[in-house]
Scaffold this motif. Structure first.
Motif, PDB file in Angstrom:
ATOM      1  N   ASP A 193      49.306  33.347  33.771  1.00 45.86           N
ATOM      2  CA  ASP A 193      48.908  34.186  32.636  1.00 45.86           C
ATOM      3  C   ASP A 193      47.403  34.439  32.763  1.00 45.86           C
ATOM      4  O   ASP A 193      46.606  33.502  32.639  1.00 45.86           O
ATOM      5  N   SER A 197      45.305  35.523  30.842  1.00 42.08           N
ATOM      6  CA  SER A 197      44.503  35.238  29.649  1.00 42.08           C
ATOM      7  C   SER A 197      44.023  33.790  29.624  1.00 42.08           C
ATOM      8  O   SER A 197      43.155  33.426  28.828  1.00 42.08           O
ATOM      9  N   ASP A 226      40.580  38.859  35.338  1.00 37.89           N
ATOM     10  CA  ASP A 226      40.727  39.982  34.412  1.00 37.89           C
ATOM     11  C   ASP A 226      41.702  40.961  35.056  1.00 37.89           C
ATOM     12  O   ASP A 226      41.417  41.534  36.104  1.00 37.89           O
TER      13      ASP A 226
END
Length: 404
Positions: A257, A259, A272
């Protein structure tokens, strides 16, 4: 008591000589305009006068040092301002290249513009002062600081020395900016590691940060490098596995993930964008980057047709843009140091000017002659000298035969 003729003669002669000495002293004072010409005139005042002259001489030397520092700092600040403008223009050029509609010929044109900017920046970094000394070579003022090596990279041949000028008692100010500080040692925009994006990348992602994360313990394997491999996890997601240079697995993230940061071996990495299965990149330690290397990297990417409008090329250009910002900020930081030093030494210049005014006032009180009083005293001494001389002449010519 008997007074001999010789004794009377000597007393009168001494009186005349004393009056002449006093008259000559006043004449000397009137001629020089000073009431203290030798230590014998006033020993206490003479000591004070000597101290004040020494203080003024020291202040004059400080002002000369300030003049030297001002000239060099102003020139350095100006050149760094020019360098900052050149670096800012390179960012605009790279931004144009990221546009997906740019053609191959346009990319080459941008690369050529970057080459011109690199040459201009190199010329600024090799600037000389009015004496022919290099501004940005540290203490090695006779050595050209920057030049291309055989591999086409720009290397630094100066040192990190800062030449200092004494501008006040116990106060020194740096008068130069070492070239490695301004142009070679910009902080890596990502942190403690740099990234090499590999061919075949299909995911649109960049490494936002890669840094050591104290207080976690970091134990690198030499030579330190890490490979990030992204694969299909079989359930519609992406698995990430990180290997060190010995091919030892450091961490497995079954369902990656972007994030969340990837933390392993005292290192924290943040992406990113989303990687795709089959993507891979490597990472190696690098805490500082050279603005020259950064521009060279941009030129290499733009001249490589395999990276034109590809995720790999765009990721590399994004990393380059961040490092261009870091390089510009580093130049601006050193330019600010030069500007602050200029401001500081100007305040010392004012302090020394005020000190000389105070000292000159004190000197005037101690040594300057009051001409009105001196002339009055001179006239009194002249009258006394004439009287004593007349008396001495009359007494010296008196004989007993004058009274027989």
């Amino acid at each position: 008591m008997r007074i001999s003729t010789a004794q009377m003669f000597n007393q009168n002669l001494t009186s005349v000589l004393d009056r002449q000495s006093s008259t000559n002293k006043i004449l000397e004072q009137i001629s020089s305009g000073k009431k203290v010409n030798t230590a014998g005139d006033d020993p206490v005042a003479a000591i004070g006068i000597d101290n004040l002259y020494q203080q003024n001489a020291l202040a004059d030397q400080f002002v000369k040092n300030i003049d030297y520092a001002t000239g060099h700092l102003a020139l350095s600040e100006s050149k760094l301002g020019s360098a900052e403008s050149v670096v800012s223009s390179t960012k605009d050029q790279v931004l144009r290249a990221i546009n997906g509609t740019v053609t191959a010929s346009e990319r080459q044109t941008i690369a050529d513009e970057l080459k011109s900017s690199l040459e201009e920046l190199l010329a600024i970094a090799n600037s000389k002062d009015e004496s022919g000394n290099y501004l940005f070579s540290g203490n090695e003022t006779g050595t050209q600081p920057f030049a291309f090596d055989t591999a086409g990279n720009i290397v630094y041949s100066g040192d990190s020395g800062v030449r200092e000028s004494v501008v006040a008692s116990g106060v020194t100010v740096g008068t130069n900016t070492p070239g490695d500080s301004a142009f070679m040692n910009a902080p890596n925009a990502m942190g403690d590691f740099s990234v090499n994006y590999l061919p075949g990348q299909t995911g649109e992602f960049i490494v936002e940060s890669a840094k050591l994360a104290p207080p976690a313990v970091h134990t690198p394997v030499a030579p330190e490098s890490y490979t990030f491999n992204f694969t299909d996890n079989g359930v519609g997601g992406i698995q990430l596995e990180v290997f060190d240079s010995a091919a030892t697995s450091q961490i497995i993230v079954p369902n990656f993930d972007p994030s969340s940061s990837v933390d392993f071996n005292g290192i924290s990495v943040k992406l990113d964008g989303m990687a795709a299965a089959g993507d891979s990149f490597t990472m190696a330690p690098e805490t500082e980057v050279s603005i020259f290397d950064t521009i060279n990297q941009a030129i290499a990417v733009l001249e490589d047709p395999t990276k034109a409008n590809t995720p790999q090329g765009n990721s590399e250009l994004a990393q380059i843009l961040d490092n261009i910002d870091s390089g510009r900020n580093r130049i601006d930081f050193d330019r600010g140091i030069a500007g602050n030093s200029l401001k500081s030494i100007e305040s010392y210049r004012s302090t020394h000017a005020d000190e000389k005014i105070v000292n000159s006032s004190a000197l005037s009180m101690l040594e300057d002659l009051d001409f009105a009083s001196a002339i009055t005293e001179f006239e009194k001494q002249q009258v006394a000298l004439n009287a004593v001389s007349s008396l001495f002449s009359r007494v010296g010519s008196t004989s007993l035969f004058d009274y027989l």
